[in-house]
Design an enzyme around this catalytic site. Structure first.
Site, PDB file in Angstrom:
ATOM      1  N   PRO A 283       0.847  -1.196   0.000  1.00 19.16           N
ATOM      2  CA  PRO A 283       0.000   0.000   0.000  1.00 19.16           C
ATOM      3  C   PRO A 283       0.879   1.240   0.000  1.00 19.16           C
ATOM      4  O   PRO A 283       1.836   1.330   0.757  1.00 19.16           O
ATOM      5  CB  PRO A 283      -0.783  -0.124   1.317  1.00 19.16           C
ATOM      6  CG  PRO A 283       0.000  -1.083   2.164  1.00 19.16           C
ATOM      7  CD  PRO A 283       0.750  -1.968   1.232  1.00 19.16           C
TER       8      PRO A 283
ATOM      9  N   ALA B   5       0.222   5.449  -0.061  1.00 18.54           N
ATOM     10  CA  ALA B   5      -0.709   6.576  -0.103  1.00 18.54           C
ATOM     11  C   ALA B   5      -0.402   7.448  -1.310  1.00 18.54           C
ATOM     12  O   ALA B   5       0.758   7.744  -1.595  1.00 18.54           O
ATOM     13  CB  ALA B   5      -0.588   7.389   1.182  1.00 18.54           C
TER      14      ALA B   5
ATOM     15  N   GLN C  99      -6.367  -1.529   3.029  1.00 17.84           N
ATOM     16  CA  GLN C  99      -5.535  -1.327   4.217  1.00 17.84           C
ATOM     17  C   GLN C  99      -6.187  -0.289   5.121  1.00 17.84           C
ATOM     18  O   GLN C  99      -6.522   0.811   4.674  1.00 17.84           O
ATOM     19  CB  GLN C  99      -4.122  -0.858   3.892  1.00 17.84           C
ATOM     20  CG  GLN C  99      -3.291  -0.870   5.174  1.00 17.84           C
ATOM     21  CD  GLN C  99      -1.927  -0.214   5.057  1.00 17.84           C
ATOM     22  OE1 GLN C  99      -1.817   0.917   4.626  1.00 17.84           O
ATOM     23  NE2 GLN C  99      -0.901  -0.934   5.477  1.00 17.84           N
TER      24      GLN C  99
ATOM     25  N   CYS D 225       3.202   3.201   9.596  1.00 15.63           N
ATOM     26  CA  CYS D 225       3.333   4.578   9.107  1.00 15.63           C
ATOM     27  C   CYS D 225       4.272   5.383  10.017  1.00 15.63           C
ATOM     28  O   CYS D 225       4.059   5.463  11.222  1.00 15.63           O
ATOM     29  CB  CYS D 225       1.955   5.234   9.052  1.00 15.63           C
ATOM     30  SG  CYS D 225       2.041   6.886   8.365  1.00 15.63           S
TER      31      CYS D 225
ATOM     32  N   GLY E 119       7.150  -2.101  -2.815  1.00 13.35           N
ATOM     33  CA  GLY E 119       6.667  -0.725  -2.832  1.00 13.35           C
ATOM     34  C   GLY E 119       7.335   0.077  -3.927  1.00 13.35           C
ATOM     35  O   GLY E 119       6.996  -0.014  -5.105  1.00 13.35           O
TER      36      GLY E 119
HETATM   37  C1  LIG Z   1       4.743   7.192  -1.247  1.00 13.08           C
HETATM   38  C2  LIG Z   1       4.632   6.085  -0.227  1.00 13.08           C
HETATM   39  C3  LIG Z   1       3.443   5.919   0.454  1.00 13.08           C
HETATM   40  C4  LIG Z   1       3.323   4.883   1.392  1.00 13.08           C
HETATM   41  N1  LIG Z   1       2.123   4.696   2.016  1.00 13.08           N
HETATM   42  C5  LIG Z   1       1.960   3.610   2.822  1.00 13.08           C
HETATM   43  C6  LIG Z   1       0.697   3.293   3.382  1.00 13.08           C
HETATM   44  O1  LIG Z   1      -0.294   4.006   3.185  1.00 13.08           O
HETATM   45  N2  LIG Z   1       0.605   2.181   4.172  1.00 13.08           N
HETATM   46  C7  LIG Z   1       1.692   1.383   4.434  1.00 13.08           C
HETATM   47  O2  LIG Z   1       1.565   0.378   5.148  1.00 13.08           O
HETATM   48  N3  LIG Z   1       2.906   1.671   3.922  1.00 13.08           N
HETATM   49  C8  LIG Z   1       3.048   2.743   3.116  1.00 13.08           C
HETATM   50  N4  LIG Z   1       4.264   2.978   2.543  1.00 13.08           N
HETATM   51  C9  LIG Z   1       5.376   2.060   2.817  1.00 13.08           C
HETATM   52  C10 LIG Z   1       5.419   0.957   1.755  1.00 13.08           C
HETATM   53  O3  LIG Z   1       4.245   0.185   1.788  1.00 13.08           O
HETATM   54  C11 LIG Z   1       6.633   0.036   1.988  1.00 13.08           C
HETATM   55  O4  LIG Z   1       6.505  -0.565   3.244  1.00 13.08           O
HETATM   56  C12 LIG Z   1       7.953   0.793   1.943  1.00 13.08           C
HETATM   57  O5  LIG Z   1       8.006   1.656   0.822  1.00 13.08           O
HETATM   58  C13 LIG Z   1       9.147  -0.177   1.905  1.00 13.08           C
HETATM   59  O6  LIG Z   1       9.077  -1.004   0.795  1.00 13.08           O
HETATM   60  P1  LIG Z   1       9.965  -0.729  -0.531  1.00 13.08           P
HETATM   61  O7  LIG Z   1      11.396  -0.683  -0.105  1.00 13.08           O
HETATM   62  O8  LIG Z   1       9.627  -1.882  -1.445  1.00 13.08           O
HETATM   63  O9  LIG Z   1       9.515   0.604  -1.061  1.00 13.08           O
HETATM   64  C14 LIG Z   1       4.413   4.028   1.641  1.00 13.08           C
HETATM   65  C15 LIG Z   1       5.607   4.205   0.943  1.00 13.08           C
HETATM   66  C16 LIG Z   1       5.720   5.207   0.004  1.00 13.08           C
HETATM   67  C17 LIG Z   1       7.016   5.345  -0.747  1.00 13.08           C
END
Ligand SMILES: Cc1cc2nc3c(=O)[nH]c(=O)nc-3n(C[C@H](O)[C@H](O)[C@H](O)COP(=O)(O)O)c2cc1C
Length: 358
Positions: free
Chosen positions: A5, A7, A59, A90, A216
């Site tokens: 997820p 945002a 979520q 978060c 993500g």
């Molecule tokens: C722009 C943005 C928005 C995010 N919003 C959420 C969210 O709403 N809920 C959540 O659990 N994690 C959120 N995350 C975290 C991601 O879900 C993920 O855990 C994090 O980016 C690490 O994974 P990655 O290294 O693959 O990016 C967000 C990350 C980014 C970059």
């Protein structure tokens, strides 16, 4: 495989593009439980799914067991989704300073009450949770939180292997994913953090023993990454390497999808601006054309700009590198006295009132 997820990113138009690439879970943007139970119009818009989307994953963010329970029951009874994920990761200051998001698992008693309420009201829907390692290295919570989740009947746990303090900086600590897997062998553990290409996903599974991966930032401007992941998990070395023309085709489909979702074309094109740099990452595109694409004010303007790209330019080398947010925080803001009693079950006040995005 799971689309994390995000945002402002993982709305229906983007999820549809990712989902076309392979089978998995593609999770919507975070929704507040209060917004949902109050049927806030913006929240209700944010949980709209495309007809092609199955299974549908919502979520939820919430801090009050009663409201979380009501929100989950509403989803189950009204058939609003097929899976509920709970956000305990978060790191945003306005969330943690009220005791929400990644601050919450420190309060083991409250975490347990929330998970219990969610599972009790979910009927047949699986409830999963997504968390970080803890607040900082001195206040790690993921092993306790994992055990509590397993005891309360949570269906799977996703661990973003960073602390709240780390925000998106440094490197994700995959060894923590392995430790969580050992601590809760009875439920699936999904690893999250720093998967930038399919081989990273294979390596995470091999190094940690995790049961799945959550991706993500790696798929920003790159929905094809899910096809690569599917190929990799099926043992195929094939990887999608779109030309710039194919990327342009995906860009316009993405923007058109947003236009359908936002109703007002101008807003959709403005929202799409943040994606332009991610889609073009590594390609040779001059600064004036990049600027034109990132400042387009209509779909036609965007189409005109995209037509000027060199369509047969091949996928650039060295694109499997970080994209999206990065950087650490000097400190995690918490409510006064938050760290005094880890077993406290009291509900923090006003923790949902300032959370934007539904
Ligand atoms: C722009 C943005 C928005 C995010 N919003 C959420 C969210 O709403 N809920 C959540 O659990 N994690 C959120 N995350 C975290 C991601 O879900 C993920 O855990 C994090 O980016 C690490 O994974 P990655 O290294 O693959 O990016 C967000 C990350 C980014 C970059």
């Amino acid at each position: 495989m799971v689309l994390a997820p995000m945002a402002g990113i993982t709305n229906a138009p983007f999820r549809v593009l990712c989902r076309e690439q392979g089978a998995g879970l593609f999770v919507c943007e975070m929704i507040t439980t209060r917004g949902l139970v109050e049927r806030n119009p913006k929240t209700m818009r944010m949980i709209r799914f495309d007809d092609s989307e199955r299974p549908r994953s919502i979520q939820l963010y919430g801090v009050d067991p009663d409201i979380v329970g009501r929100a989950v029951r509403m989803i189950a009874e009204e058939g609003l989704a097929d899976h509920v994920d709970l956000n305990f990761g978060c790191p945003v200051p306005k969330v943690t300073r009220r005791g929400g998001g990644s601050a919450l698992p420190y309060k083991r008693g409250l975490l347990r009450r929330i998970l219990r309420a969610a599972v009790a009201n979910a009927g047949a829907l699986p409830v999963t949770m997504k968390m970080r390692k803890g607040i900082d290295d001195d206040h790690l919570t993921y092993l306790d939180a994992g055990r509590i989740a397993a005891e309360e009947g949570v269906a799977a746990i996703a661990l973003h292997a960073r602390t709240a303090r780390q925000h998106y900086g440094g490197v994700a600590d995959w060894a923590a994913i392995a430790r969580l897997k050992e601590a809760v062998p009875e439920i699936p553990v999904l690893g999250n953090g720093d998967i930038w290409c399919a081989d990273d996903a294979l390596r995470m599974v091999a190094e940690t023993g995790c049961d799945g991966v959550v991706v993500g930032r790696g798929c920003l401007g790159r929905p094809w990454l899910f096809k690569d992941l599917e190929n990799a998990f099926n043992g195929s070395p094939e990887r999608v390497r779109p030309t710039l023309g194919e990327v342009a085709g995906m860009m316009i489909r993405h923007a058109e999808g947003l236009a359908g979702c936002f109703d007002i074309e101008r807003y959709a094109v403005a929202d799409f601006r943040k994606h332009v740099g991610w889609y073009l990452k590594g390609f040779t595109v001059g600064a004036p054309l990049r600027r034109e694409l990132a400042t387009a004010e209509s779909l036609d303007g965007l189409r005109e700009g995209l037509a000027k790209l060199e369509h047969d330019q091949p996928w650039p080398p060295h694109t499997d590198t970080p994209r999206g947010k990065s950087g650490e925080r000097s400190k995690v803001l918490l409510p006064d006295g938050w760290l005094d009693d880890p077993w406290d079950g009291a509900v923090p006040q006003d923790a949902e009132s300032e959370v934007s995005g539904g």
